[in-house]
Design an enzyme around this catalytic site. Structure first.
Site, PDB file in Angstrom:
ATOM      1  CG  ASP A 246      55.863  38.561  38.600  1.00  0.00           C
ATOM      2  OD1 ASP A 246      56.830  39.070  39.189  1.00  0.00           O
ATOM      3  OD2 ASP A 246      55.290  39.071  37.629  1.00  0.00           O
TER       4      ASP A 246
ATOM      5  CE  LYS B 192      56.145  44.594  39.768  1.00  0.00           C
ATOM      6  NZ  LYS B 192      55.449  45.548  38.983  1.00  0.00           N
TER       7      LYS B 192
ATOM      8  N   GLY C  15      53.703  36.205  35.227  1.00  0.00           N
ATOM      9  CA  GLY C  15      52.366  35.643  35.039  1.00  0.00           C
ATOM     10  C   GLY C  15      51.826  35.936  33.642  1.00  0.00           C
ATOM     11  N   GLY C  16      51.084  34.977  33.091  1.00  0.00           N
ATOM     12  CA  GLY C  16      50.449  35.189  31.785  1.00  0.00           C
ATOM     13  C   GLY C  16      51.475  35.379  30.679  1.00  0.00           C
TER      14      GLY C  16
ATOM     15  CG  MET D 289      46.001  44.502  36.747  1.00  0.00           C
ATOM     16  SD  MET D 289      47.491  45.491  36.559  1.00  0.00           S
ATOM     17  CE  MET D 289      47.552  45.689  34.787  1.00  0.00           C
TER      18      MET D 289
HETATM   19  N1  SAH Z   1      50.798  39.505  32.033  1.00  0.00           N
HETATM   20  C1  SAH Z   1      49.640  38.997  32.685  1.00  0.00           C
HETATM   21  C2  SAH Z   1      48.789  40.084  33.281  1.00  0.00           C
HETATM   22  C3  SAH Z   1      49.508  40.834  34.369  1.00  0.00           C
HETATM   23  S1  SAH Z   1      48.519  42.036  35.139  1.00  0.00           S
HETATM   24  C4  SAH Z   1      48.829  38.146  31.712  1.00  0.00           C
HETATM   25  O1  SAH Z   1      49.081  38.143  30.506  1.00  0.00           O
HETATM   26  O2  SAH Z   1      47.956  37.401  32.182  1.00  0.00           O
HETATM   27  C5  SAH Z   1      47.848  41.147  36.483  1.00  0.00           C
HETATM   28  C6  SAH Z   1      46.385  40.916  36.275  1.00  0.00           C
HETATM   29  O3  SAH Z   1      46.196  39.804  35.424  1.00  0.00           O
HETATM   30  C7  SAH Z   1      45.607  40.571  37.506  1.00  0.00           C
HETATM   31  O4  SAH Z   1      45.272  41.709  38.250  1.00  0.00           O
HETATM   32  C8  SAH Z   1      44.386  39.914  36.929  1.00  0.00           C
HETATM   33  O5  SAH Z   1      43.492  40.847  36.425  1.00  0.00           O
HETATM   34  C9  SAH Z   1      44.978  39.185  35.744  1.00  0.00           C
HETATM   35  N2  SAH Z   1      45.250  37.781  36.074  1.00  0.00           N
HETATM   36  C10 SAH Z   1      46.437  37.168  36.141  1.00  0.00           C
HETATM   37  N3  SAH Z   1      46.295  35.862  36.433  1.00  0.00           N
HETATM   38  C11 SAH Z   1      44.971  35.653  36.544  1.00  0.00           C
HETATM   39  C12 SAH Z   1      44.165  34.509  36.812  1.00  0.00           C
HETATM   40  N4  SAH Z   1      44.706  33.301  37.047  1.00  0.00           N
HETATM   41  N5  SAH Z   1      42.821  34.666  36.841  1.00  0.00           N
HETATM   42  C13 SAH Z   1      42.248  35.861  36.617  1.00  0.00           C
HETATM   43  N6  SAH Z   1      42.956  36.968  36.357  1.00  0.00           N
HETATM   44  C14 SAH Z   1      44.293  36.868  36.314  1.00  0.00           C
END
Ligand code: SAH
Length: 520
Positions: free
Chosen positions: A40, A62, A93-94, A176
């Site tokens: 991603d 995305k 991500g995350g 988001m």
């Molecule tokens: N699964 C991911 C979230 C996906 S939705 C998680 O657990 O982090 C994507 C949103 O995550 C972005 O729009 C933003 O709000 C947040 N996000 C992801 N990476 C970020 C970062 N490094 N700093 C701030 N917000 C982040």
């Protein structure tokens, strides 16, 4: 297990918030044996280095409106790659199950009968706050956390969010929420949240591009807009936000906000990258060169067959030391085969490699350059020398040692090739903006780099092959020493600082020195 077809398998792996150091050990393990990585926008590109060299890396995109692959296409891709017998890592991500549609991907795999494993990740909902100096809980300031999305499924009639309940929650962490920031905060305020409640927006948290605006529920929308904050960003609401003043460790580190390219070979990059990251830099490891041992190498074979005939062994680089030891073992010998020789190295990097093989360097100059070694040999009893090194190297040692009357056998060990960057995102070299890089990863374009470390002349010329002539002046380089500096300048790079000696420590000092001078 026989040689039968591997069962279809997909790993849904959380990549963490952006700092590659925040991947889990399990995540690193499965990446290490991936055949295909589907990644991603929000996953650090650095993590792709953990996949095997031959693994296919597929960008699924995305970025809000800018989807490269549609969700259904991603789902189908995972199934078809897994069914083709590949170990598939879906890098998200995350955390894969905290928004970001991991649940939908898992359901699709389950429906298709494809085996899957979920490797949780560090969610940005928690880590981006921590990097901004905001703990989501505190005994006195917040004993509940609400994690929610500010961007609900388009077309949904009524919001599933109960703002009355949210307004009573201790801490809110909203992903988001960038595009609907104003609405979210207004809804909270009309549901009874005190407009004076602290609130912050964290853009690109836990990365070198982190930017934070801390304010209140009443004022944040205006201030975040004025500061130009956009997605990806985390909104945090609650009394805990006030702790940022005291707990902002992340942005205080000396190299915070800098993305630094480490272009030496992968095997050598580790220590330098670690030292730079320790000081808060975001490090991009991208070897500009590759080392290829010369094979067959009859000259080396003859030298190895006649080791007792030499008085000295001279190794001039860590790569050279590694290739030499590999050849020694390849000849059925080991470190004992060098027992009668005095070993000379130009610098501590080479000495360190040799220590790893249980060998002590006898001779190392005070100045870590070839000239220093020649000087040192000036006071040594003459003897036959085996000089084993890169095919393309300077002549200083040869002429110097022969001039001193040493009998010299010159054996080339390896050649230096330009590394292939075709599988990587493009890089761009930017200027500073108040000491802070403000450009973001352009999803279609390139990754901006603030500084480049050049650890040898061959790294400089390798890098030059990846940078068009017209762009080179914008490459700001920190160089390991005068020879590298000269080579870099001849190629058109801008050398901004030079290490006082050829060590990782001095290179890091030179980087810090340049940035400090820049700030002053
Ligand atoms: N699964 C991911 C979230 C996906 S939705 C998680 O657990 O982090 C994507 C949103 O995550 C972005 O729009 C933003 O709000 C947040 N996000 C992801 N990476 C970020 C970062 N490094 N700093 C701030 N917000 C982040």
């Amino acid at each position: 297990m026989g040689g039968g077809k591997k069962p279809a398998m997909v790993y849904l792996v959380g990549a963490g918030p952006g700092d590659p150091g925040l991947l889990t050990l399990r995540g690193a393990q499965v990446l290490g044996r991936a055949d295909v990585v589907v990644y991603d926008y929000l996953a650090s590109p650095e993590l792709l280095n953990l996949a095997p060299k031959g693994a296919r890396k597929i960008y699924a995109g995305k970025t809000g409106a800018n989807h490269t692959l549609k969700q259904v296409e991603i789902n189908e891709l995972l199934v078809s790659e897994a069914r083709a017998g590949n170990v598939v890592v879906r890098l998200k991500g995350g955390d894969p199950y905290v928004f970001g549609r991991g649940a939908e991907e898992a359901l699709w795999l389950s429906e298709a009968g494809v085996g899957f494993e979920v490797v949780p990740g560090v969610s940005s909902a928690i880590a981006a706050a921590a990097a901004a100096g905001i703990p989501l809980t505190h005994r006195d300031l917040g004993s509940q956390i609400g994690i929610l999305t500010g961007h609900e499924k388009p077309g949904k009639e009524a919001s599933a969010l109960d703002f009355g309940a949210l307004a009573r929650m201790g801490t809110l962490s909203v992903v988001m929420g960038a595009s609907s920031l104003e609405t979210i905060l207004a809804n909270l305020a009309s549901a009874g949240k005190d407009p004076a409640t602290p609130a912050a927006m964290v853009e690109w948290g836990a990365t070198s591009r982190q930017k934070v605006v801390a304010s209140t529920v009443g004022d944040l929308a205006r201030e975040a807009k004025a500061a130009g904050l956009t997605s990806p960003a985390l909104l945090v609401v609650g009394e805990v936000v006030a702790l940022r003043d005291r707990l902002n460790w992340f942005e205080k580190r000396p190299l915070f906000g800098k993305r630094i390219l480490v272009a030496r070979t992968r095997e050598q990059a580790g220590r330098l990258s670690m030292a730079l990251r320790e000081l808060g830099a975001e490090v991009l490891e991208r070897p500009a060169i590759e080392i290829r041992p010369i094979e067959p190498n009859p000259g080396l074979g003859a030298a190895l067959a006649n080791l007792p005939g030499y008085g000295y062994l001279i190794l001039t680089s860590p790569n050279g030391a590694k290739v030499f030891m590999g050849a020694l073992f390849g000849h059925g010998l080991d470190s004992r085969g060098l027992h009668g020789l005095r070993i000379a190295a130009i610098g501590p990097g080479t000495a360190e490699v040799l220590t790893g093989y249980g060998l002590k360097v006898d001779l190392m100059p005070v100045r870590f350059v070839a000239e220093g070694l020649v000087e040192l040999f000036g006071s040594l009893p003459p003897g036959r020398c085996l000089l084993a090194r890169a095919r393309e190297a300077r002549d200083v040692l040869i002429t110097g040692l022969r001039g001193l009357g040493f009998d010299l056998d010159l054996v080339p060990l390896y050649e230096t090739l330009t590394a292939d960057w075709s599988g990587f995102e493009k890089l761009s070299f930017i200027d500073y903006n108040n000491g802070h890089s403000v450009e973001k990863i352009d999803p279609k374009g390139s990754i901006p780099v603030d500084l480049v470390t050049l650890t040898s002349a061959s790294v400089a010329s390798g890098l030059a092959r990846h940078v068009p002539v017209g762009d080179r002046a914008r490459v700001r380089a920190v160089s390991i020493g005068p020879i590298t500096t000269q080579a870099a300048r001849d190629l058109g790079f801008t050398v901004v600082s030079e290490a006082s000696e050829a060590t990782v420590g001095a290179l890091v000092e030179a980087t810090l020195g340049y940035l400090a001078a820049k700030k002053a």
